[in-house]
Design a protein around this motif. Sequence first.
Motif, PDB file in Angstrom:
ATOM      1  N   MET A 198       1.009  -1.271   0.127  1.00  0.00           N
ATOM      2  CA  MET A 198       0.228  -0.271   0.374  1.00  0.00           C
ATOM      3  C   MET A 198       1.242   1.219   0.100  1.00  0.00           C
ATOM      4  O   MET A 198       1.355   1.065   0.883  1.00  0.00           O
ATOM      5  CB  MET A 198      -0.692  -0.117   1.484  1.00  0.00           C
ATOM      6  N   ILE A 199       0.574   1.690  -1.026  1.00  0.00           N
ATOM      7  CA  ILE A 199       1.237   3.656  -1.248  1.00  0.00           C
ATOM      8  C   ILE A 199       0.932   4.453  -0.961  1.00  0.00           C
ATOM      9  O   ILE A 199      -0.433   4.358  -2.052  1.00  0.00           O
ATOM     10  CB  ILE A 199       2.015   3.783  -2.230  1.00  0.00           C
ATOM     11  N   LYS A 200       0.414   5.199   0.347  1.00  0.00           N
ATOM     12  CA  LYS A 200      -0.304   6.608   0.183  1.00  0.00           C
ATOM     13  C   LYS A 200       1.004   7.580   0.099  1.00  0.00           C
ATOM     14  O   LYS A 200       1.427   7.900   0.038  1.00  0.00           O
ATOM     15  CB  LYS A 200      -0.169   7.108   1.534  1.00  0.00           C
ATOM     16  N   VAL A 201      -0.285   8.561  -0.854  1.00  0.00           N
ATOM     17  CA  VAL A 201       0.746  10.096  -1.810  1.00  0.00           C
ATOM     18  C   VAL A 201      -0.427  11.240  -0.846  1.00  0.00           C
ATOM     19  O   VAL A 201      -0.958  11.571  -0.987  1.00  0.00           O
ATOM     20  CB  VAL A 201       1.017   9.811  -3.119  1.00  0.00           C
ATOM     21  N   GLU A 202       0.713  11.812  -0.591  1.00  0.00           N
ATOM     22  CA  GLU A 202       0.103  13.090   0.016  1.00  0.00           C
ATOM     23  C   GLU A 202       0.788  14.347   0.325  1.00  0.00           C
ATOM     24  O   GLU A 202       2.419  13.572  -0.785  1.00  0.00           O
ATOM     25  CB  GLU A 202      -0.715  13.062   1.899  1.00  0.00           C
ATOM     26  N   ALA A 203       0.418  15.557   0.356  1.00  0.00           N
ATOM     27  CA  ALA A 203       1.825  16.959   0.514  1.00  0.00           C
ATOM     28  C   ALA A 203       2.469  16.638   1.452  1.00  0.00           C
ATOM     29  O   ALA A 203       2.106  16.392   2.539  1.00  0.00           O
ATOM     30  CB  ALA A 203       0.915  18.088   0.539  1.00  0.00           C
ATOM     31  N   ASN A 204       3.685  17.238   0.679  1.00  0.00           N
ATOM     32  CA  ASN A 204       4.857  17.113   2.020  1.00  0.00           C
ATOM     33  C   ASN A 204       4.685  18.826   2.983  1.00  0.00           C
ATOM     34  O   ASN A 204       5.127  20.228   1.968  1.00  0.00           O
ATOM     35  CB  ASN A 204       6.186  17.412   1.423  1.00  0.00           C
ATOM     36  N   SER A 208      10.467  20.981   1.396  1.00  0.00           N
ATOM     37  CA  SER A 208      10.512  21.007   0.072  1.00  0.00           C
ATOM     38  C   SER A 208      11.017  20.334  -0.936  1.00  0.00           C
ATOM     39  O   SER A 208      11.633  19.778  -2.254  1.00  0.00           O
ATOM     40  CB  SER A 208      10.980  22.443  -1.071  1.00  0.00           C
ATOM     41  N   LYS A 209      11.484  19.179   0.185  1.00  0.00           N
ATOM     42  CA  LYS A 209      11.738  17.621   0.392  1.00  0.00           C
ATOM     43  C   LYS A 209      10.982  16.602  -0.464  1.00  0.00           C
ATOM     44  O   LYS A 209       9.913  16.686  -0.385  1.00  0.00           O
ATOM     45  CB  LYS A 209      12.788  17.512   1.120  1.00  0.00           C
ATOM     46  N   TYR A 210      11.258  15.901  -1.111  1.00  0.00           N
ATOM     47  CA  TYR A 210      10.339  14.802  -1.821  1.00  0.00           C
ATOM     48  C   TYR A 210      10.765  13.399  -0.320  1.00  0.00           C
ATOM     49  O   TYR A 210      11.762  12.940   0.147  1.00  0.00           O
ATOM     50  CB  TYR A 210      11.074  13.823  -2.510  1.00  0.00           C
ATOM     51  N   GLU A 211       9.403  12.760   0.275  1.00  0.00           N
ATOM     52  CA  GLU A 211       9.798  12.024   1.683  1.00  0.00           C
ATOM     53  C   GLU A 211       9.018  10.210   1.354  1.00  0.00           C
ATOM     54  O   GLU A 211       7.625  11.025   0.724  1.00  0.00           O
ATOM     55  CB  GLU A 211       9.484  12.880   2.519  1.00  0.00           C
ATOM     56  N   ALA A 212       9.441   9.543   2.230  1.00  0.00           N
ATOM     57  CA  ALA A 212       9.007   8.375   1.940  1.00  0.00           C
ATOM     58  C   ALA A 212       8.522   7.726   3.526  1.00  0.00           C
ATOM     59  O   ALA A 212      10.219   7.841   4.099  1.00  0.00           O
ATOM     60  CB  ALA A 212       9.534   7.487   0.794  1.00  0.00           C
ATOM     61  N   ASN A 213       8.411   7.796   4.098  1.00  0.00           N
ATOM     62  CA  ASN A 213       8.112   7.106   5.835  1.00  0.00           C
ATOM     63  C   ASN A 213       7.265   5.739   5.045  1.00  0.00           C
ATOM     64  O   ASN A 213       6.359   5.142   4.372  1.00  0.00           O
ATOM     65  CB  ASN A 213       6.778   7.202   6.564  1.00  0.00           C
ATOM     66  N   CYS A 328       3.045  -0.535   4.658  1.00  0.00           N
ATOM     67  CA  CYS A 328       2.569   0.397   4.305  1.00  0.00           C
ATOM     68  C   CYS A 328       3.822   2.235   4.398  1.00  0.00           C
ATOM     69  O   CYS A 328       4.131   1.804   4.503  1.00  0.00           O
ATOM     70  CB  CYS A 328       1.468   1.115   5.090  1.00  0.00           C
ATOM     71  N   VAL A 329       4.011   2.410   2.672  1.00  0.00           N
ATOM     72  CA  VAL A 329       4.828   3.749   2.535  1.00  0.00           C
ATOM     73  C   VAL A 329       4.423   5.258   2.237  1.00  0.00           C
ATOM     74  O   VAL A 329       2.180   5.367   1.552  1.00  0.00           O
ATOM     75  CB  VAL A 329       5.455   3.138   1.321  1.00  0.00           C
ATOM     76  N   THR A 330       4.333   5.275   3.183  1.00  0.00           N
ATOM     77  CA  THR A 330       3.780   7.038   2.038  1.00  0.00           C
ATOM     78  C   THR A 330       4.636   8.193   1.937  1.00  0.00           C
ATOM     79  O   THR A 330       5.696   8.412   2.576  1.00  0.00           O
ATOM     80  CB  THR A 330       2.966   7.553   3.963  1.00  0.00           C
ATOM     81  N   ILE A 331       4.397   9.060   0.897  1.00  0.00           N
ATOM     82  CA  ILE A 331       5.016   9.459   0.179  1.00  0.00           C
ATOM     83  C   ILE A 331       4.437  10.676   0.368  1.00  0.00           C
ATOM     84  O   ILE A 331       3.475  11.063   0.545  1.00  0.00           O
ATOM     85  CB  ILE A 331       5.257   8.770  -2.065  1.00  0.00           C
ATOM     86  N   LYS A 332       5.262  11.632   0.510  1.00  0.00           N
ATOM     87  CA  LYS A 332       5.164  13.125   0.625  1.00  0.00           C
ATOM     88  C   LYS A 332       6.111  13.822  -0.582  1.00  0.00           C
ATOM     89  O   LYS A 332       7.164  13.956  -0.387  1.00  0.00           O
ATOM     90  CB  LYS A 332       5.622  14.187   2.071  1.00  0.00           C
ATOM     91  N   VAL A 333       5.089  15.035  -0.635  1.00  0.00           N
ATOM     92  CA  VAL A 333       5.461  15.293  -2.350  1.00  0.00           C
ATOM     93  C   VAL A 333       4.976  16.808  -2.379  1.00  0.00           C
ATOM     94  O   VAL A 333       4.308  17.910  -1.828  1.00  0.00           O
ATOM     95  CB  VAL A 333       4.518  15.144  -3.586  1.00  0.00           C
ATOM     96  N   PRO A 334       5.992  18.058  -2.130  1.00  0.00           N
ATOM     97  CA  PRO A 334       6.435  19.313  -2.378  1.00  0.00           C
ATOM     98  C   PRO A 334       6.196  19.748  -2.515  1.00  0.00           C
ATOM     99  O   PRO A 334       5.112  19.632  -4.184  1.00  0.00           O
ATOM    100  CB  PRO A 334       7.605  19.349  -1.703  1.00  0.00           C
ATOM    101  N   VAL A 342      -5.633  16.400   0.848  1.00  0.00           N
ATOM    102  CA  VAL A 342      -6.555  15.401  -0.175  1.00  0.00           C
ATOM    103  C   VAL A 342      -5.159  13.986  -0.174  1.00  0.00           C
ATOM    104  O   VAL A 342      -4.002  14.519  -0.485  1.00  0.00           O
ATOM    105  CB  VAL A 342      -6.815  14.968  -1.787  1.00  0.00           C
ATOM    106  N   THR A 343      -4.999  12.767   0.253  1.00  0.00           N
ATOM    107  CA  THR A 343      -4.458  11.784   0.147  1.00  0.00           C
ATOM    108  C   THR A 343      -4.316  10.581  -0.790  1.00  0.00           C
ATOM    109  O   THR A 343      -6.232   9.513  -0.512  1.00  0.00           O
ATOM    110  CB  THR A 343      -4.098  10.597   1.852  1.00  0.00           C
ATOM    111  N   LEU A 344      -4.409  10.329  -2.220  1.00  0.00           N
ATOM    112  CA  LEU A 344      -4.325   9.636  -2.526  1.00  0.00           C
ATOM    113  C   LEU A 344      -3.401   8.052  -2.380  1.00  0.00           C
ATOM    114  O   LEU A 344      -2.099   8.034  -1.509  1.00  0.00           O
ATOM    115  CB  LEU A 344      -3.678   9.522  -4.157  1.00  0.00           C
ATOM    116  N   VAL A 345      -4.461   6.828  -2.046  1.00  0.00           N
ATOM    117  CA  VAL A 345      -3.771   5.435  -1.675  1.00  0.00           C
ATOM    118  C   VAL A 345      -3.988   4.273  -2.836  1.00  0.00           C
ATOM    119  O   VAL A 345      -4.799   4.265  -3.249  1.00  0.00           O
ATOM    120  CB  VAL A 345      -4.348   5.324  -0.310  1.00  0.00           C
TER     121      VAL A 345
END
Length: 820
Positions: A198-204, A208-213, A328-334, A342-345
Amino acid sequence: MDDFVRKKLTEWNLSQLIPIFEEHEIDTESIYLLNDQQITELIPKVGKRAKFQERLELLKEQNTANPETVDLSAQVCPSTSDTSDKGKRKLDLQGESSQCQPPARKQRLANKPGSDSEEIILSKVKKIMRCVYQKIPPQDNKINNFLRKKISDLETDKREVVGVFGKTGAGKSSLINAVIEVKNLLPSGNVSACTSVMIKVEANMHNSKYEANIEFITEKEWRDELGFSKNFLRDNADQESDQKGDDDCRDIVEKLSALYGEDWENKSPDDLIDGKYFKEIPEFLLSEKKILTVETAKELSEKLVRYTRSDPKKGKDVKRWYWPLVKCVTIKVPNNDLLKHVTLVDLPGNGDRNKNRDEMWKTVVGSCSTVWIVTDRNQAASEPEPWVILKRASSFMGNAGQCQHIHFICTKSDHIEDSEDHSAADVRALILKTNDRAKKAVNEEFRKLKEVKKHFSDESFRVFTVSSKEFLKKKRLDRDDTEIPKLQEFLQDLNDCHSETLNYVSGARGILSLIQGASHGEGADIKTAVYTILQLKMRDELDKVRKPMKETQRAFEKCLSEGVEKSKSSCEKVLESVIYPPNKSGRGFHKILKCIVEHDGTYKETKKGKQINLNMKLSSCLTESIDEEFKKTFPNEGKCGPFNGVLNSFSLDTKKMKDKTENKDVELQLIFLSTEEKRMKTKLNKIIRDRKKTIYSSLTTTIETNMQKYYDEAKQINGPGTLNNMRETIVKHVRGSKNVMFQKAKDVMLKQLDDLMRDILDNLETTMQESIELSLKTDCVSIPDVTLELEIVKNHYKELKGSSDEEPPICPAAAQLITN
């Protein structure tokens, strides 16, 4: 130094600075001109300087927001020695503020959510409320504690969740990349590669970095999975020819080989937990998240591939893949406004064999307000997998969830055969015509799904034909033809409806109105009269809520009683369809039944996506008996609200009372009570939304709990006759407990429903009673003067609403966001 500056320093509890300001001749004009360096020279100590800068900033903001009140701000601070004058000034202030219109240059910001102006307003009002919080006297009494709690409760961060389903190669990753307009974020284009977690994509929102938890399953869960996998392969070792073609065995071998290479076949589960295998991910053994931080989306995608995908083509380049351990992976987009709220999963289609991951899958699906089912346009109506996904997930999204929208997204809509023989205009026309045919076919297929239609209406279902490729390159289609902009607009609407700024400012206005009203002691008689009216009104309104709730209880009692009887009469036949399936040999089904009991009643073929859930099968008559009544009582769609809308209709009519001339002395208190009533109802709607999921699921959960000890007993069976002995154990239990098990499931659900209704009534009465008491029965105590703060917040509120002083209408989705 003049009286204005002296009064401000005293009001701000900074009177010790008066001699310094007198020495430097700081007056009304020069105080507004002070810069940071000058303030540092005037006030060397950091603590006092920080307080002064905060208050000065608020004063400047009030000057900017409403220049006409600058002089007024020097007069509105009530004199502690002249009560009658204090009351007069209060009325003068209200009169001026009610006539003050927003300057012509201001736009109605309610139509521009997420704009810089709204962010600035939200930041400033939050600063004001932090400052007010600090001004509340430290005494531990009822009113002070109440105010502190109300200010703390203003903070919200509700997110809308959009679940994205689809089989490998359907174009999910390309779709998400295109919609949020970030290239190379999620890897795509390799059909042989499969997104496995499962990959969650949400705002950072922090940098201004791209992050993944990266969140891992626990060591114990992996140890248990290793034990099951090794036993499963051992049991099938004597069927070597079958094992090579067996999807379940292949899945296990693929997973173990991804993590361990070939170094697993002759080792025990304890050996495979050795730390040497996890040197690159020490977080796994420490039960911590692994955090990756990079500058670009492409860098993050390259680093994440080992944690998210099974990709045979890269097997030689990567020594160890870690996706089998990832929960699960949560990607944070700046810098991405579409993801602000909104979180896209990106979801695996049918859950997971790992119980913990599968529970997370159900939880996330249940939290989705929207679901995107993604499939290839050319096979949209005929391809079974997307429809299997929709049918399996429908109850988790519907009665056991909060989904309002199902979007069936047909990808690769630009594909057309023999396009070289046509002009560009003809190709475009042909593509659009093909897309229309696909939409009609998909809509017709949806209308056939009786199981899904129990939870969703036709209005909740929309079909999109999209082309991520054309959206980015624009060769055959116009940008709007790709329908990606329609999806972006939908996501923007989710952000808009959130309206975090308006909700916060509205709440702040209510609290400041209460503080300001409580700081004035006049109007005792009218307070008593209004208090009496509100008490009678609340009693009547609570009765209006209570009556439909009792009717709801009776309706569910009737439905469930019928469901219990149907369950008793049909359970053995239902059980037989699962554990004695037609067209399955004993040898083939032995492995499946072993998986069912090992996984407490569930079985999933990873490759084919087939799902067996014995607990859901046994509880199906119960859930079917209440589906229609449950959907009516707890609707996800529409504006009615739960319990036939009685909670949303609850009203003390404080707005009407506020408009009456005789209630002028309690106008501020009534504004607070109006705001508090809205916040209370939205808080209860959220509680209902969350607990109704548990109530609906309790029927299956109770059956699973009752079956657990017999699954455990069946797990111990081995040797000759294992298949028949497991079958007999399960059949014996269901036959012997059916008169108790289904009745217990009914009782548990009705108890949870009754508890919910009691809690709603208790919370509604207790909270509103406390608010009324503290608004109208509190004597004038040492409450801070917030005249300036209230005036600033009122101006921001008017600016956001674009109107003089109306209470804001709240849309259903935004209403859930006021209190979280």
